[in-house]
Design a protein around this motif. Structure first.
Motif, short mmCIF file in Angstrom:
data_model
loop_
_atom_site.label_atom_id
_atom_site.label_comp_id
_atom_site.label_asym_id
_atom_site.label_seq_id
_atom_site.Cartn_x
_atom_site.Cartn_y
_atom_site.Cartn_z
N PHE A 275 13.25 15.25 9.48
CA PHE A 275 12.39 15.72 8.40
C PHE A 275 11.35 14.64 8.13
N ASP A 276 10.07 15.01 8.18
CA ASP A 276 9.01 14.07 7.88
C ASP A 276 8.72 14.10 6.38
N VAL A 277 8.63 12.92 5.80
CA VAL A 277 8.35 12.78 4.38
C VAL A 277 7.13 11.87 4.27
N ASP A 278 6.02 12.42 3.76
CA ASP A 278 4.80 11.63 3.68
C ASP A 278 4.31 11.43 2.24
N SER A 279 5.21 11.70 1.28
CA SER A 279 4.88 11.47 -0.13
C SER A 279 6.19 11.42 -0.91
N ASP A 280 6.07 11.20 -2.22
CA ASP A 280 7.26 11.21 -3.06
C ASP A 280 7.39 12.53 -3.81
N ASP B 187 0.85 -1.19 0.00
CA ASP B 187 0.00 0.00 0.00
C ASP B 187 0.88 1.24 0.00
N ASP B 188 0.91 1.94 -1.13
CA ASP B 188 1.79 3.11 -1.25
C ASP B 188 1.11 4.21 -2.05
N SER B 189 -0.11 4.55 -1.67
CA SER B 189 -0.87 5.53 -2.44
C SER B 189 -0.24 6.92 -2.45
N ASN B 190 0.57 7.26 -1.44
CA ASN B 190 1.20 8.58 -1.40
C ASN B 190 2.64 8.59 -1.92
N GLY B 191 3.19 7.41 -2.25
CA GLY B 191 4.54 7.37 -2.79
C GLY B 191 5.63 7.34 -1.74
N VAL B 192 5.30 7.00 -0.50
CA VAL B 192 6.29 6.96 0.57
C VAL B 192 7.32 5.86 0.30
N LYS B 193 6.88 4.72 -0.20
CA LYS B 193 7.81 3.64 -0.53
C LYS B 193 8.79 4.10 -1.61
N LYS B 194 8.28 4.81 -2.59
CA LYS B 194 9.13 5.34 -3.67
C LYS B 194 10.21 6.27 -3.09
N ALA B 195 9.82 7.15 -2.14
CA ALA B 195 10.78 8.04 -1.49
C ALA B 195 11.80 7.23 -0.70
N PHE B 196 11.33 6.20 0.03
CA PHE B 196 12.21 5.33 0.80
C PHE B 196 13.25 4.67 -0.11
N LEU B 197 12.80 4.15 -1.24
CA LEU B 197 13.72 3.48 -2.17
C LEU B 197 14.72 4.47 -2.76
N ARG B 198 14.30 5.69 -2.98
CA ARG B 198 15.24 6.72 -3.49
C ARG B 198 16.30 7.03 -2.44
N PHE B 199 15.89 7.21 -1.18
CA PHE B 199 16.87 7.46 -0.12
C PHE B 199 17.80 6.26 0.05
N LYS B 200 17.26 5.06 -0.01
CA LYS B 200 18.08 3.84 0.09
C LYS B 200 19.15 3.84 -1.00
N SER B 201 18.76 4.17 -2.22
CA SER B 201 19.71 4.22 -3.33
C SER B 201 20.80 5.27 -3.11
#
Length: 144
Positions: A105-110, A13-27
């Motif tokens: 910093f809170d990130v709740d979307s991509d 469940d990633d309707s806001n793109g938080v997983k996408k942001a997480f993967l970008r930071f991981k990279s």
């Protein structure tokens, strides 16, 4: 499959793109020379990526995945003396990063302007540790 891979795989469940942001930071973290990236799950409170430098303090940054009312968000924290916050988007947390003053910093979307701003803080913190991004870095430890 490592714990981190399983966590990412089960994050559907990633309707806001938080997983996408997480993967970008991981990279980004995996692209830093001399940095080990570890995954520290603390269910159900949070799941953390920790960028660990080869010397000095225990971490450069921590990227926590947390939930509030069922919605996932990221809290990306740095030691207060390793970054600036020119747009005052972060929160100064006394004793908030391993008992040291930190900026989170809170990130709740991509949303690109938010993710790019935090990404710039990652590079700033890495520079404070005399580390750099280097395309020739091939050896990065991702612990499970």
């Amino acid at each position: 499959m490592t714990e981190l891979e399983a966590f990412i795989d089960h994050w559907t469940d990633d309707s806001n793109g938080v997983k996408k942001a997480f993967l970008r930071f991981k990279s980004v973290l995996e692209g830093l020379c001399e940095v080990s990236v570890s995954f520290v799950p603390r269910p159900p409170a949070s799941y953390s990526l920790r960028a660990e430098p080869p010397r000095g303090r225990p971490v450069i940054t921590m990227v926590d995945v947390a939930s509030l009312d069922g919605e996932k968000f990221l809290s990306v924290c740095f030691y207060a003396d390793t970054i600036t916050d020119p747009e005052e988007r972060g929160d100064l947390i006394p004793g908030g990063l391993l008992s040291k003053d930190g900026y989170c910093f809170d990130v709740d979307s991509d949303e690109d302007n938010v993710v790019s701003y935090v990404e710039a803080r990652i590079f700033e913190a890495a520079a404070a540790f005399s580390l750099s991004e280097d395309d020739t870095c091939a050896e990065v430890d991702v612990n499970d």
